[in-house]
Design an enzyme around this catalytic site. Structure first.
Site: not given
Ligand SMILES: *Cc1c(COP(=O)(O)O)cnc(C)c1O
Length: 390
Positions: A178, A206, A237
């Protein structure tokens, strides 16, 4: 506890103290902070679903039928018809045998990794993996062996060196990284994992709603259905809501329902969340328009920023890292963008390595062409004012 104040002071002196902004509007292409409207490039709201009328209506309808909270952990009394429906719909959407949902992507990793491996096992983890993967690995008590970022040859070497020393082997990687927007070389990782009899897990937080046909994620993007053992995802997301996903074989999902600790010891997603996620799946299955719009916007921004002379790294996704290097410069850049009506956060250590501070530009399908043109004017003005571009 004076040491905490000292540590906070140190962060401030290094330009690494994170000031959290409060938003007084929905999470859209434009948001209101301190009474001022800003064009928003900070959210992971890739498809603009966080404020979508259909998701809002679905959440309200579900509240009238089921109320708000599940009232218990799912194994005791907290699984409602809606939770089962969402899991079935997500499994069909992703082309997986089965899906389990959790409270978040973070807890999905904490639930999954320790349920699969433990003492005497080994995890091979990309050195840039997300914090929730790292924490899941640590909780498992398995040996953690980091391999070079996106380097299947290094992984192969490390798996070869470990042969015979452990009981089980798990390879784990982010799908999309990310902070840089680069994609894991999943086909090569599948081959290497298979060659050594290792399980393969990808966290596609992502990539969900972004990669693949109609946003079906990284496994679909590479056409690797059935070849990646464990696919983790999030609905916080692109889906615009909250909630974690694990997709895979029926036996994997059955096991996680018995041994995934955040599943067993923490309550489920709330009713409006689940209903909104179901609506998001409907929208994604009906049309690819939002996904296409996201990519069109991101490609336009990439092209324009590059033409202005900015270093935009090596992203192959809608994430644009505007590389600045110095953390103070990145913060100053972000501050001046804000004065010019644009919200794009500076990202520094420990989220990225020291000396690689940047502004991260998160594109969405919600941005209109006017938003992008106006934002580009601000990037040009601030870039010149701070001597980043000519
Ligand atoms: C954002 C993210 C998470 C966490 O996701 P949430 O649903 O906000 O807890 C986990 N792994 C990766 C790779 C992320 O980018």
């Amino acid at each position: 506890m004076d040491y905490l104040a000292t540590q906070i002071q140190e962060l401030k002196e290094q330009g690494l103290y994170n000031t959290i902004r409060t938003i007084d509007s929905p999470m859209g292409a434009r948001i209101v902070i301190d009474g001022k409207e800003l064009i928003n490039f900070c959210a992971n709201n890739y498809l603009g679903l966080a404020d979508h009328p259909r998701l809002k209506a679905a959440a309200k309808r579900a509240i009238d039928e089921y109320g708000i909270g599940p009232g218990a952990v799912r194994t005791i009394a907290g699984t409602m018809r809606l939770h089962d429906q969402l899991e079935a719909r997500l499994a069909a959407f992703k082309g997986a045998e089965a899906v389990i949902t959790l409270q978040s992507g973070f807890t999905a990793n904490l639930a999954t990794i320790p349920a699969l491996v433990g003492r005497g096992d080994a995890i091979f983890s990309d050195q840039l993996n997300h914090a929730s993967i790292i924490d899941g690995c640590r909780l498992s008590r398995a040996e953690i062996i980091a391999y070079e970022h996106n380097n299947p040859q290094d992984l192969r070497q490390k798996l070869a060196d470990a042969q015979g020393k452990y009981t089980r082997y798990l390879v784990v990687t982010d799908g999309v990284f990310s902070m840089d927007g680069d994609i894991a070389p999943l086909p090569e990782l599948v081959q290497v994992a298979k060659a050594f009899g290792a399980m393969l897990m990808v966290d596609d937080a992502h990539g969900e709603g972004v990669l693949g046909r109609g946003g079906r994620g990284i496994v679909d993007h590479f056409g690797l259905h059935g070849q990646v053992d464990i696919e983790v995802g999030t609905m916080s997301k692109a889906f615009g809501v909250i909630g974690g996903i694990v997709a895979g074989s029926q036996v994997l999902i059955d096991w996680l329902k018995q041994r995934g600790r955040p599943f067993l010891f923490s309550s489920a997603m709330t009713v409006p969340d689940v209903a909104a996620c179901l609506e998001a799946v409907d929208i994604l299955e009906e049309s690819q328009d939002l996904v296409k719009r996201l990519w069109d916007n991101a490609n336009f921004m990439k092209h324009e920023l590059k033409t202005m002379g900015f270093d935009i790294g090596n992203s192959s996704t809608p994430i644009i890292p505007l590389m600045l290097g110095d953390a103070h410069l990145a913060r100053q850049f972000s501050q001046q963008l804000m004065e010019n009506g644009v919200f794009a956060m500076a990202i520094g250590y420990p989220t990225v390595p020291k000396g690689l501070a940047r502004i991260r530009v998160m594109n969405t399908a919600a941005h209109q062409h006017d938003d992008l043109e106006q934002a580009l004017d601000a990037f040009l003005a601030v870039g010149k004012a701070l001597g980043v571009i000519q």
